[in-house]
Design a protein around this motif. Structure first.
Motif, mmCIF file in Angstrom:
data_model
loop_
_atom_site.group_PDB
_atom_site.id
_atom_site.type_symbol
_atom_site.label_atom_id
_atom_site.label_comp_id
_atom_site.label_asym_id
_atom_site.label_seq_id
_atom_site.Cartn_x
_atom_site.Cartn_y
_atom_site.Cartn_z
ATOM 1 N N VAL A 1 -8.416 30.146 5.981
ATOM 2 C CA VAL A 1 -7.377 30.670 6.868
ATOM 3 C C VAL A 1 -7.577 32.164 7.052
ATOM 4 C CG1 VAL A 1 -5.706 28.895 6.233
ATOM 5 C CG2 VAL A 1 -5.736 31.048 4.974
ATOM 6 N N LEU B 1 -5.523 35.685 8.113
ATOM 7 C CA LEU B 1 -4.155 36.184 8.092
ATOM 8 C C LEU B 1 -3.952 37.276 9.141
ATOM 9 C CD1 LEU B 1 -3.754 36.452 4.207
ATOM 10 C CD2 LEU B 1 -3.332 34.477 5.697
ATOM 11 N N TRP C 1 -0.719 19.575 -2.479
ATOM 12 C CA TRP C 1 -0.118 19.520 -1.151
ATOM 13 C C TRP C 1 0.984 18.471 -1.314
ATOM 14 C CZ3 TRP C 1 -1.500 22.983 2.455
ATOM 15 C CH2 TRP C 1 -2.736 23.627 2.296
ATOM 16 N N GLN D 1 2.080 20.722 3.540
ATOM 17 C CA GLN D 1 2.803 21.818 2.889
ATOM 18 C C GLN D 1 2.449 21.900 1.410
ATOM 19 O OE1 GLN D 1 6.932 22.028 3.956
ATOM 20 N NE2 GLN D 1 7.533 23.105 2.100
ATOM 21 N N HIS E 1 3.164 27.730 17.052
ATOM 22 C CA HIS E 1 2.790 26.629 16.166
ATOM 23 C C HIS E 1 1.692 25.734 16.766
ATOM 24 C CE1 HIS E 1 6.388 27.865 13.996
ATOM 25 N NE2 HIS E 1 5.984 27.116 12.984
ATOM 26 N N LEU F 1 -0.838 28.675 10.407
ATOM 27 C CA LEU F 1 -0.358 28.833 9.036
ATOM 28 C C LEU F 1 1.016 29.486 9.115
ATOM 29 C CD1 LEU F 1 -0.879 29.063 5.880
ATOM 30 C CD2 LEU F 1 -1.791 31.339 6.381
ATOM 31 N N PHE G 1 4.150 27.368 1.953
ATOM 32 C CA PHE G 1 3.704 27.492 3.338
ATOM 33 C C PHE G 1 3.204 26.149 3.832
ATOM 34 C CE2 PHE G 1 -0.153 28.432 0.854
ATOM 35 C CZ PHE G 1 -1.094 27.609 1.466
ATOM 36 N N TYR G 2 3.026 26.051 5.130
ATOM 37 C CA TYR G 2 2.494 24.817 5.711
ATOM 38 C C TYR G 2 1.433 25.152 6.748
ATOM 39 C CZ TYR G 2 5.959 25.827 9.425
ATOM 40 O OH TYR G 2 6.708 26.424 10.421
ATOM 41 N N ILE G 3 0.574 24.181 6.986
ATOM 42 C CA ILE G 3 -0.445 24.281 8.034
ATOM 43 C C ILE G 3 -0.166 23.184 9.049
ATOM 44 C CG2 ILE G 3 -2.897 24.137 8.602
ATOM 45 C CD1 ILE G 3 -3.525 25.187 5.815
ATOM 46 N N GLU H 1 -3.971 31.495 10.719
ATOM 47 C CA GLU H 1 -4.489 30.281 11.339
ATOM 48 C C GLU H 1 -5.760 29.823 10.637
ATOM 49 O OE1 GLU H 1 -6.971 31.195 15.153
ATOM 50 O OE2 GLU H 1 -5.266 32.603 15.155
ATOM 51 N N VAL H 2 -6.040 28.551 10.763
ATOM 52 C CA VAL H 2 -7.254 27.971 10.195
ATOM 53 C C VAL H 2 -8.440 28.357 11.069
ATOM 54 C CG1 VAL H 2 -8.464 25.817 9.657
ATOM 55 C CG2 VAL H 2 -6.024 26.042 9.138
ATOM 56 N N VAL I 1 -7.754 19.582 7.241
ATOM 57 C CA VAL I 1 -6.312 19.518 7.477
ATOM 58 C C VAL I 1 -5.950 18.151 8.053
ATOM 59 C CG1 VAL I 1 -4.362 20.512 8.741
ATOM 60 C CG2 VAL I 1 -6.149 22.012 7.816
#
Length: 236
Positions: free
Chosen positions: A48, A50, A75, A85, A120, A125, A145-147, A201-202, A209
């Motif tokens: 990821v 940032l 997860w 998450q 989103h 992320l 956090f969640y992806i 983001e990834v 994912v």
């Protein structure tokens, strides 16, 4: 006398330069370069990136990664066509049937919602948080956090999402034509836009994912077979 005068003149013109100590100078490279974190999971690698525009969330995640907070945890909440998450450190020792996902660190991060720049989209992320009723400022969880994986949308589907967004945000969050086009082509979870902080983001491992997003889960959205973060590492 002339030499003294010349020295004084040089000193005057040098003052602005002397004032620019290393602590005062913003390194243009570091200001634009985004930090990256590698999550090695039991399903594969996820990297990821940032966002610098969300500095509190960025720095908090970097701190926790350095401390090894995420190493070995689950997860713990996975919903197909939605998101994955993590962030409950007690899941490191969770057994089948244990309640998971309830633990968080004892502080929150002020919301840094930068919409419509960040939304989103698939691979986003974002920080988990408590609901609006108990958390009207929409402050973020310290660790969870969640992806996003999400799904693609039709024009009609996005119209319905916009109607719900109007109700939740008093019309403040509008899906722009560019964002609508992205959701139609690539997918995501638009109903969360403008309400949760998206802070990265990834950039590698979106297939991982996806693989996590579609594992079998129990009635509480916990994967039947544990999916872990083996280790989290700062790449840059």
């Amino acid at each position: 006398m002339k030499q003294h005068l010349l020295f004084i003149i040089l000193m005057v013109f040098s003052l602005p330069l002397l004032a620019q100590t290393p602590d005062n100078i913003v390194d243009s490279a570091s200001a634009t370069t985004r930090r990256q974190v590698l999550f090695e999971t039991t399903k594969g690698r996820i990297i990821v990136e940032l966002y610098n525009e969300t500095p509190h969330h960025r720095d908090n995640l970097l701190k926790l990664v350095k401390e090894g907070y995420y190493d070995g945890i689950l997860w713990h909440r996975v919903i197909a066509d939605f998101m994955i998450q993590t962030g409950d450190s007690t899941t490191r020792h969770a057994k089948p049937g244990d309640s998971v996902g309830e633990y968080d660190l004892e502080y929150k991060i002020p919301a840094e919602i930068v919409y419509p720049q960040f939304y989103h989209k698939r691979g986003a992320l974002a920080a988990a948080r408590e609901g609006d009723h108990d958390n009207p400022e929409r402050a973020s969880s310290a660790a969870q956090f969640y992806i996003v994986y999400g799904s693609t949308f039709s024009t009609m589907g996005l119209d319905r999402v916009q109607t719900k967004l109007n109700e939740k945000t008093e019309g403040k969050i509008q899906l722009t034509p560019e964002i609508r086009d992205h959701y139609m082509k690539y997918g995501g979870t638009p109903h969360l836009d403008g309400q949760y902080t998206v802070f990265g983001e990834v950039v590698e491992g979106l297939n991982v994912v996806r693989d996590i997003d579609f594992v079998d889960t129990d009635d509480y959205d916990r994967p039947v077979e544990d999916v872990k973060i083996i280790k989290a590492t700062l790449l840059r």
